[in-house]
Write an enzyme that holds these catalytic residues in place. Sequence first.
Site, PDB file in Angstrom:
ATOM      1  N   LYS A 166       0.844  -1.192   0.000  1.00 36.31           N
ATOM      2  CA  LYS A 166       0.000   0.000   0.000  1.00 36.31           C
ATOM      3  C   LYS A 166       0.884   1.249   0.000  1.00 36.31           C
ATOM      4  O   LYS A 166       1.903   1.305   0.699  1.00 36.31           O
ATOM      5  CB  LYS A 166      -0.905   0.018   1.231  1.00 36.31           C
ATOM      6  N   ASP A 191      -0.394  -0.322  -4.428  1.00 28.71           N
ATOM      7  CA  ASP A 191      -1.830  -0.018  -4.388  1.00 28.71           C
ATOM      8  C   ASP A 191      -2.025   1.330  -3.715  1.00 28.71           C
ATOM      9  O   ASP A 191      -1.678   1.510  -2.548  1.00 28.71           O
ATOM     10  CB  ASP A 191      -2.573  -1.113  -3.626  1.00 28.71           C
ATOM     11  N   GLU A 216      -2.066   0.030  -8.676  1.00 27.68           N
ATOM     12  CA  GLU A 216      -3.508  -0.155  -8.553  1.00 27.68           C
ATOM     13  C   GLU A 216      -4.187   1.129  -8.102  1.00 27.68           C
ATOM     14  O   GLU A 216      -3.769   1.760  -7.133  1.00 27.68           O
ATOM     15  CB  GLU A 216      -3.782  -1.279  -7.554  1.00 27.68           C
ATOM     16  N   ASP A 241      -9.463  -0.770  -9.684  1.00 25.01           N
ATOM     17  CA  ASP A 241     -10.165  -1.492  -8.621  1.00 25.01           C
ATOM     18  C   ASP A 241     -11.490  -0.793  -8.375  1.00 25.01           C
ATOM     19  O   ASP A 241     -12.519  -1.144  -8.952  1.00 25.01           O
ATOM     20  CB  ASP A 241      -9.281  -1.513  -7.372  1.00 25.01           C
ATOM     21  N   LYS A 265     -13.366  -7.750  -7.875  1.00 19.45           N
ATOM     22  CA  LYS A 265     -13.835  -8.081  -6.534  1.00 19.45           C
ATOM     23  C   LYS A 265     -15.317  -8.404  -6.631  1.00 19.45           C
ATOM     24  O   LYS A 265     -16.108  -7.583  -7.108  1.00 19.45           O
ATOM     25  CB  LYS A 265     -13.596  -6.926  -5.561  1.00 19.45           C
TER      26      LYS A 265
END
Length: 375
Positions: A166, A191, A216, A241, A265
Amino acid sequence: MAINIEYVILRHLQMELKAPFTTSFGTFQRKELILVEVVDRDGVSGWGESVAFSAPWYSEETVKTNWHMLEDFLVPLALAEPIHHPEELSKRFSAIRQNNMAKAALEGAVWDLYAKRLGVPLSQALGGAKKDIEVGVSIGIQPTVADLLQVIERYVAQGYRRIKVKIKPSWDVDVIREVRRVFPDVPLMADANSAYTLVDADRLKALDEFGLLMIEQPLAADDLVDHARLQPLLQTPICLDESIRSYDDARKALDLGSCRIINIKIGRVGGLGEAKRIHDLCAERGAPVWCGGMLEAGVGRAHNIAITTLENFTLPGDTAASSHYWERDIITPEVEVHGGLIRVPDAPGIGYDVDRRQVERYTQFAKVFHRTATA
Protein backbone atom coordinates in the site's frame (compact mmCIF):
# COMPACT_ATOMS: atom_id res chain seq x y z
CA MET A 1 -33.78 -27.41 -11.14
CA ALA A 2 -35.86 -25.17 -8.91
CA ILE A 3 -34.39 -23.89 -5.66
CA ASN A 4 -37.06 -23.16 -3.08
CA ILE A 5 -35.58 -21.06 -0.30
CA GLU A 6 -37.52 -21.62 2.91
CA TYR A 7 -35.73 -19.04 5.01
CA VAL A 8 -32.75 -16.70 5.15
CA ILE A 9 -30.63 -15.94 8.21
CA LEU A 10 -28.63 -12.72 8.42
CA ARG A 11 -25.89 -12.62 11.05
CA HIS A 12 -23.86 -9.58 12.02
CA LEU A 13 -20.34 -10.72 12.95
CA GLN A 14 -17.38 -8.88 14.42
CA MET A 15 -13.91 -10.42 14.10
CA GLU A 16 -10.61 -9.08 15.46
CA LEU A 17 -7.70 -8.91 13.03
CA LYS A 18 -4.45 -10.50 14.18
CA ALA A 19 -2.65 -7.23 13.39
CA PRO A 20 -3.85 -3.74 12.38
CA PHE A 21 -4.19 -3.21 8.62
CA THR A 22 -3.40 0.31 7.35
CA THR A 23 -4.18 1.87 3.96
CA SER A 24 -4.20 5.46 2.70
CA PHE A 25 -7.72 5.73 4.15
CA GLY A 26 -7.00 4.61 7.71
CA THR A 27 -6.27 1.70 10.03
CA PHE A 28 -8.46 -1.35 10.73
CA GLN A 29 -8.24 -3.44 13.89
CA ARG A 30 -11.43 -5.44 13.45
CA LYS A 31 -13.81 -6.43 10.69
CA GLU A 32 -17.58 -6.33 10.89
CA LEU A 33 -19.43 -8.37 8.31
CA ILE A 34 -22.81 -9.84 7.44
CA LEU A 35 -22.96 -13.60 6.98
CA VAL A 36 -25.89 -14.72 4.81
CA GLU A 37 -27.31 -18.23 5.09
CA VAL A 38 -30.04 -19.41 2.72
CA VAL A 39 -31.79 -22.69 3.55
CA ASP A 40 -33.93 -24.67 1.11
CA ARG A 41 -36.91 -26.92 1.89
CA ASP A 42 -34.57 -29.93 2.27
CA GLY A 43 -32.50 -28.15 4.91
CA VAL A 44 -29.46 -27.57 2.67
CA SER A 45 -27.64 -24.31 3.40
CA GLY A 46 -25.82 -21.91 1.10
CA TRP A 47 -23.48 -19.26 2.46
CA GLY A 48 -22.54 -15.73 1.37
CA GLU A 49 -20.62 -12.88 2.97
CA SER A 50 -20.98 -9.12 2.70
CA VAL A 51 -17.58 -7.48 2.26
CA ALA A 52 -18.72 -3.94 3.14
CA PHE A 53 -16.78 -2.12 5.84
CA SER A 54 -18.14 -0.34 8.91
CA ALA A 55 -17.48 3.10 7.42
CA PRO A 56 -17.92 4.28 3.79
CA TRP A 57 -14.22 4.76 2.99
CA TYR A 58 -14.02 2.19 0.18
CA SER A 59 -17.47 2.84 -1.26
CA GLU A 60 -20.75 4.31 -0.07
CA GLU A 61 -21.83 0.90 1.25
CA THR A 62 -21.42 -0.03 4.91
CA VAL A 63 -22.37 -3.00 7.06
CA LYS A 64 -25.41 -1.08 8.32
CA THR A 65 -26.62 -0.06 4.86
CA ASN A 66 -26.12 -3.63 3.62
CA TRP A 67 -28.27 -4.97 6.45
CA HIS A 68 -30.98 -2.46 5.60
CA MET A 69 -30.92 -3.35 1.89
CA LEU A 70 -30.93 -7.08 2.58
CA GLU A 71 -33.70 -6.97 5.17
CA ASP A 72 -36.04 -4.54 3.46
CA PHE A 73 -35.49 -5.21 -0.24
CA LEU A 74 -33.21 -8.03 -1.39
CA VAL A 75 -34.20 -10.92 0.89
CA PRO A 76 -37.93 -10.44 0.13
CA LEU A 77 -37.12 -10.54 -3.59
CA ALA A 78 -35.12 -13.75 -3.18
CA LEU A 79 -37.93 -15.38 -1.20
CA ALA A 80 -40.68 -14.27 -3.58
CA GLU A 81 -40.53 -17.29 -5.91
CA PRO A 82 -38.34 -20.30 -6.75
CA ILE A 83 -34.92 -19.72 -8.33
CA HIS A 84 -33.78 -21.87 -11.24
CA HIS A 85 -30.33 -20.32 -11.61
CA PRO A 86 -28.45 -17.84 -9.38
CA GLU A 87 -28.08 -15.35 -12.24
CA GLU A 88 -31.86 -14.84 -12.13
CA LEU A 89 -31.29 -12.78 -9.01
CA SER A 90 -29.52 -10.02 -10.94
CA LYS A 91 -32.75 -9.47 -12.88
CA ARG A 92 -34.83 -9.45 -9.69
CA PHE A 93 -32.40 -7.01 -8.11
CA SER A 94 -32.17 -4.74 -11.18
CA ALA A 95 -34.74 -2.27 -9.84
CA ILE A 96 -32.48 -1.64 -6.82
CA ARG A 97 -29.77 0.86 -7.71
CA GLN A 98 -26.17 0.07 -6.72
CA ASN A 99 -25.76 -1.64 -3.30
CA ASN A 100 -23.58 -4.20 -5.05
CA MET A 101 -22.03 -5.67 -1.90
CA ALA A 102 -25.43 -6.46 -0.41
CA LYS A 103 -26.55 -8.04 -3.69
CA ALA A 104 -23.36 -10.08 -3.97
CA ALA A 105 -23.68 -11.46 -0.43
CA LEU A 106 -27.13 -12.89 -1.10
CA GLU A 107 -26.38 -14.01 -4.65
CA GLY A 108 -23.23 -15.74 -3.38
CA ALA A 109 -25.23 -17.75 -0.85
CA VAL A 110 -27.57 -18.88 -3.62
CA TRP A 111 -24.61 -19.84 -5.84
CA ASP A 112 -23.26 -22.00 -3.00
CA LEU A 113 -26.65 -23.67 -2.54
CA TYR A 114 -27.04 -24.12 -6.32
CA ALA A 115 -23.66 -25.86 -6.60
CA LYS A 116 -24.47 -28.10 -3.65
CA ARG A 117 -27.77 -29.12 -5.24
CA LEU A 118 -25.87 -29.97 -8.44
CA GLY A 119 -23.32 -31.89 -6.39
CA VAL A 120 -20.36 -29.97 -7.85
CA PRO A 121 -17.78 -27.51 -6.51
CA LEU A 122 -18.70 -23.85 -6.89
CA SER A 123 -15.64 -23.40 -9.10
CA GLN A 124 -17.03 -25.98 -11.54
CA ALA A 125 -20.51 -24.42 -11.47
CA LEU A 126 -18.88 -21.14 -12.52
CA GLY A 127 -16.95 -22.78 -15.35
CA GLY A 128 -13.54 -22.86 -13.70
CA ALA A 129 -11.04 -25.65 -14.26
CA LYS A 130 -7.92 -24.89 -12.19
CA LYS A 131 -6.94 -27.29 -9.43
CA ASP A 132 -4.66 -24.76 -7.72
CA ILE A 133 -4.57 -20.97 -7.75
CA GLU A 134 -1.57 -18.67 -7.36
CA VAL A 135 -1.88 -16.16 -4.56
CA GLY A 136 -0.13 -13.04 -3.39
CA VAL A 137 -0.44 -11.03 -0.23
CA SER A 138 -1.45 -7.44 0.50
CA ILE A 139 0.63 -5.57 3.07
CA GLY A 140 -0.69 -2.43 4.71
CA ILE A 141 1.30 0.71 5.47
CA GLN A 142 3.77 -0.09 8.25
CA PRO A 143 5.21 2.12 11.04
CA THR A 144 8.67 2.10 9.41
CA VAL A 145 10.34 0.84 6.25
CA ALA A 146 12.30 -1.63 8.37
CA ASP A 147 9.00 -3.04 9.64
CA LEU A 148 7.74 -3.35 6.07
CA LEU A 149 10.86 -5.22 4.97
CA GLN A 150 10.47 -7.68 7.85
CA VAL A 151 6.85 -8.36 6.91
CA ILE A 152 7.77 -8.88 3.26
CA GLU A 153 10.60 -11.23 4.22
CA ARG A 154 8.16 -13.35 6.21
CA TYR A 155 5.70 -13.70 3.33
CA VAL A 156 8.38 -14.29 0.71
CA ALA A 157 9.68 -17.12 2.90
CA GLN A 158 6.15 -18.56 2.95
CA GLY A 159 6.16 -18.70 -0.85
CA TYR A 160 3.63 -16.00 -1.78
CA ARG A 161 3.85 -15.39 -5.53
CA ARG A 162 3.30 -11.61 -5.45
CA ILE A 163 3.71 -8.83 -2.89
CA LYS A 164 1.35 -5.83 -2.85
CA VAL A 165 2.45 -2.75 -0.92
CA LYS A 166 0.00 0.00 0.00
CA ILE A 167 1.25 3.50 -0.85
CA LYS A 168 0.27 7.14 -0.33
CA PRO A 169 2.02 10.46 -1.12
CA SER A 170 4.18 10.34 2.01
CA TRP A 171 4.92 6.62 1.63
CA ASP A 172 5.72 5.77 -1.95
CA VAL A 173 8.83 6.24 -4.13
CA ASP A 174 11.49 5.99 -1.42
CA VAL A 175 9.67 3.06 0.18
CA ILE A 176 9.33 1.12 -3.07
CA ARG A 177 12.97 1.88 -3.91
CA GLU A 178 14.11 0.27 -0.66
CA VAL A 179 11.80 -2.71 -1.11
CA ARG A 180 13.13 -3.29 -4.61
CA ARG A 181 16.73 -2.96 -3.41
CA VAL A 182 16.24 -5.68 -0.80
CA PHE A 183 13.95 -7.85 -2.95
CA PRO A 184 15.14 -7.31 -6.55
CA ASP A 185 13.35 -10.32 -8.02
CA VAL A 186 10.07 -10.47 -6.09
CA PRO A 187 6.95 -9.76 -8.19
CA LEU A 188 5.86 -6.44 -6.70
CA MET A 189 2.95 -4.04 -7.11
CA ALA A 190 1.74 -0.86 -5.43
CA ASP A 191 -1.83 -0.02 -4.39
CA ALA A 192 -2.73 3.66 -3.96
CA ASN A 193 -6.44 3.41 -3.09
CA SER A 194 -7.11 6.68 -4.97
CA ALA A 195 -4.51 8.64 -2.96
CA TYR A 196 -3.23 10.68 -5.93
CA THR A 197 -4.41 13.13 -8.60
CA LEU A 198 -3.19 13.81 -12.12
CA VAL A 199 -0.97 16.55 -10.67
CA ASP A 200 1.10 13.71 -9.18
CA ALA A 201 1.85 12.16 -12.58
CA ASP A 202 5.61 12.74 -12.31
CA ARG A 203 5.68 11.13 -8.88
CA LEU A 204 3.83 8.10 -10.17
CA LYS A 205 6.09 7.96 -13.22
CA ALA A 206 9.06 7.74 -10.83
CA LEU A 207 7.79 4.27 -9.90
CA ASP A 208 8.50 3.02 -13.43
CA GLU A 209 12.14 2.27 -12.64
CA PHE A 210 11.20 -0.44 -10.14
CA GLY A 211 9.64 -2.90 -12.58
CA LEU A 212 6.27 -3.11 -10.84
CA LEU A 213 3.64 -5.53 -12.09
CA MET A 214 1.12 -2.70 -11.83
CA ILE A 215 0.01 0.32 -9.84
CA GLU A 216 -3.51 -0.15 -8.55
CA GLN A 217 -6.12 2.62 -8.50
CA PRO A 218 -3.82 5.66 -8.40
CA LEU A 219 -6.59 8.24 -9.02
CA ALA A 220 -10.18 8.81 -7.93
CA ALA A 221 -12.65 5.96 -8.14
CA ASP A 222 -15.03 7.88 -10.41
CA ASP A 223 -12.39 9.18 -12.84
CA LEU A 224 -11.87 6.98 -15.88
CA VAL A 225 -10.89 10.00 -17.98
CA ASP A 226 -7.88 11.06 -15.89
CA HIS A 227 -6.75 7.45 -15.63
CA ALA A 228 -6.86 7.37 -19.45
CA ARG A 229 -4.65 10.48 -19.48
CA LEU A 230 -2.26 9.00 -16.94
CA GLN A 231 -1.72 5.53 -18.43
CA PRO A 232 0.17 6.71 -21.57
CA LEU A 233 2.56 8.64 -19.32
CA LEU A 234 3.56 5.51 -17.41
CA GLN A 235 5.42 2.36 -18.36
CA THR A 236 3.83 0.64 -15.37
CA PRO A 237 0.39 -0.81 -16.16
CA ILE A 238 -2.51 0.78 -14.31
CA CYS A 239 -4.90 -1.66 -12.67
CA LEU A 240 -8.37 -0.39 -11.77
CA ASP A 241 -10.16 -1.49 -8.62
CA GLU A 242 -12.71 0.92 -7.14
CA SER A 243 -13.51 2.34 -10.59
CA ILE A 244 -14.95 -0.96 -11.85
CA ARG A 245 -18.43 -1.67 -10.46
CA SER A 246 -19.99 -3.35 -13.47
CA TYR A 247 -19.45 -4.88 -16.89
CA ASP A 248 -20.13 -1.48 -18.45
CA ASP A 249 -17.50 0.19 -16.27
CA ALA A 250 -14.97 -2.41 -17.41
CA ARG A 251 -15.94 -1.94 -21.05
CA LYS A 252 -15.62 1.84 -20.83
CA ALA A 253 -12.27 1.64 -19.02
CA LEU A 254 -10.85 -0.65 -21.70
CA ASP A 255 -12.32 1.46 -24.52
CA LEU A 256 -10.78 4.63 -23.06
CA GLY A 257 -7.43 3.04 -22.28
CA SER A 258 -7.82 3.86 -18.59
CA CYS A 259 -6.04 0.67 -17.54
CA ARG A 260 -4.36 -2.48 -18.82
CA ILE A 261 -5.36 -4.77 -15.93
CA ILE A 262 -8.57 -5.10 -13.90
CA ASN A 263 -8.95 -6.23 -10.31
CA ILE A 264 -12.23 -8.13 -9.97
CA LYS A 265 -13.83 -8.08 -6.53
CA ILE A 266 -17.05 -10.05 -6.32
CA GLY A 267 -18.70 -7.71 -3.83
CA ARG A 268 -17.74 -4.53 -5.65
CA VAL A 269 -19.26 -5.65 -8.95
CA GLY A 270 -22.46 -7.10 -7.49
CA GLY A 271 -21.90 -10.84 -7.49
CA LEU A 272 -20.32 -13.88 -9.08
CA GLY A 273 -22.42 -13.58 -12.24
CA GLU A 274 -21.24 -10.05 -13.01
CA ALA A 275 -17.68 -10.98 -12.03
CA LYS A 276 -17.77 -13.76 -14.62
CA ARG A 277 -19.08 -11.38 -17.30
CA ILE A 278 -16.24 -8.93 -16.62
CA HIS A 279 -13.75 -11.79 -16.71
CA ASP A 280 -15.06 -12.89 -20.10
CA LEU A 281 -14.91 -9.35 -21.49
CA CYS A 282 -11.32 -8.89 -20.35
CA ALA A 283 -10.36 -12.24 -21.85
CA GLU A 284 -11.77 -11.09 -25.21
CA ARG A 285 -9.84 -7.81 -24.96
CA GLY A 286 -6.57 -9.39 -23.86
CA ALA A 287 -6.61 -7.69 -20.46
CA PRO A 288 -5.51 -9.92 -17.56
CA VAL A 289 -7.53 -9.95 -14.35
CA TRP A 290 -6.94 -10.96 -10.76
CA CYS A 291 -9.09 -11.26 -7.65
CA GLY A 292 -8.70 -8.58 -5.01
CA GLY A 293 -9.40 -8.95 -1.31
CA MET A 294 -11.59 -7.10 1.19
CA LEU A 295 -10.34 -8.62 4.46
CA GLU A 296 -12.85 -11.43 3.97
CA ALA A 297 -13.58 -14.12 6.48
CA GLY A 298 -13.62 -17.73 5.28
CA VAL A 299 -16.89 -17.70 3.34
CA GLY A 300 -15.92 -14.69 1.25
CA ARG A 301 -12.44 -16.14 0.82
CA ALA A 302 -13.96 -19.38 -0.51
CA HIS A 303 -15.96 -17.46 -3.11
CA ASN A 304 -12.77 -15.67 -4.20
CA ILE A 305 -11.01 -19.00 -4.65
CA ALA A 306 -13.87 -20.30 -6.81
CA ILE A 307 -13.96 -17.31 -9.19
CA THR A 308 -10.17 -17.33 -9.53
CA THR A 309 -10.33 -20.76 -11.19
CA LEU A 310 -11.58 -19.06 -14.39
CA GLU A 311 -9.00 -19.03 -17.18
CA ASN A 312 -8.22 -15.30 -17.48
CA PHE A 313 -7.35 -14.90 -13.79
CA THR A 314 -3.68 -15.04 -14.77
CA LEU A 315 -2.17 -12.87 -12.02
CA PRO A 316 -1.86 -13.89 -8.35
CA GLY A 317 -4.74 -12.55 -6.26
CA ASP A 318 -5.09 -11.24 -2.71
CA THR A 319 -6.56 -14.46 -1.30
CA ALA A 320 -4.01 -15.07 1.45
CA ALA A 321 -4.27 -17.83 4.05
CA SER A 322 -6.87 -17.49 6.80
CA SER A 323 -4.04 -17.24 9.33
CA HIS A 324 -2.82 -14.05 7.65
CA TYR A 325 -5.78 -12.21 9.18
CA TRP A 326 -7.52 -14.33 11.83
CA GLU A 327 -6.64 -16.34 14.92
CA ARG A 328 -9.63 -18.57 14.06
CA ASP A 329 -11.58 -18.36 10.84
CA ILE A 330 -15.24 -19.37 10.43
CA ILE A 331 -14.59 -22.30 8.08
CA THR A 332 -12.99 -25.73 8.36
CA PRO A 333 -10.51 -26.50 7.12
CA GLU A 334 -9.14 -22.99 7.04
CA VAL A 335 -7.67 -21.65 3.81
CA GLU A 336 -4.00 -22.61 3.64
CA VAL A 337 -1.22 -21.55 1.29
CA HIS A 338 1.57 -23.95 0.32
CA GLY A 339 4.32 -22.79 -1.99
CA GLY A 340 2.29 -19.77 -3.03
CA LEU A 341 -0.66 -21.93 -4.06
CA ILE A 342 -4.12 -22.64 -2.67
CA ARG A 343 -5.60 -26.02 -3.51
CA VAL A 344 -9.10 -25.56 -4.93
CA PRO A 345 -11.56 -27.62 -2.85
CA ASP A 346 -13.45 -30.33 -4.69
CA ALA A 347 -16.39 -30.77 -2.30
CA PRO A 348 -19.79 -29.46 -3.47
CA GLY A 349 -20.48 -25.75 -3.07
CA ILE A 350 -17.80 -23.51 -1.62
CA GLY A 351 -15.95 -26.65 -0.56
CA TYR A 352 -15.45 -25.68 3.07
CA ASP A 353 -17.63 -26.38 6.10
CA VAL A 354 -18.88 -23.37 8.01
CA ASP A 355 -17.80 -23.66 11.65
CA ARG A 356 -21.07 -22.81 13.36
CA ARG A 357 -19.39 -22.71 16.76
CA GLN A 358 -17.02 -19.97 15.60
CA VAL A 359 -19.84 -18.17 13.81
CA GLU A 360 -21.81 -18.12 17.06
CA ARG A 361 -18.75 -16.81 18.89
CA TYR A 362 -18.40 -13.84 16.52
CA THR A 363 -22.13 -13.11 16.03
CA GLN A 364 -23.40 -9.86 17.54
CA PHE A 365 -27.02 -10.34 16.46
CA ALA A 366 -29.04 -12.24 13.87
CA LYS A 367 -32.45 -12.28 12.20
CA VAL A 368 -34.43 -14.97 10.36
CA PHE A 369 -36.67 -14.27 7.35
CA HIS A 370 -39.18 -16.95 6.34
CA ARG A 371 -40.82 -17.54 2.99
CA THR A 372 -44.46 -16.54 3.03
CA ALA A 373 -47.15 -19.12 2.39
CA THR A 374 -47.91 -17.58 -1.01
CA ALA A 375 -44.30 -17.44 -2.20
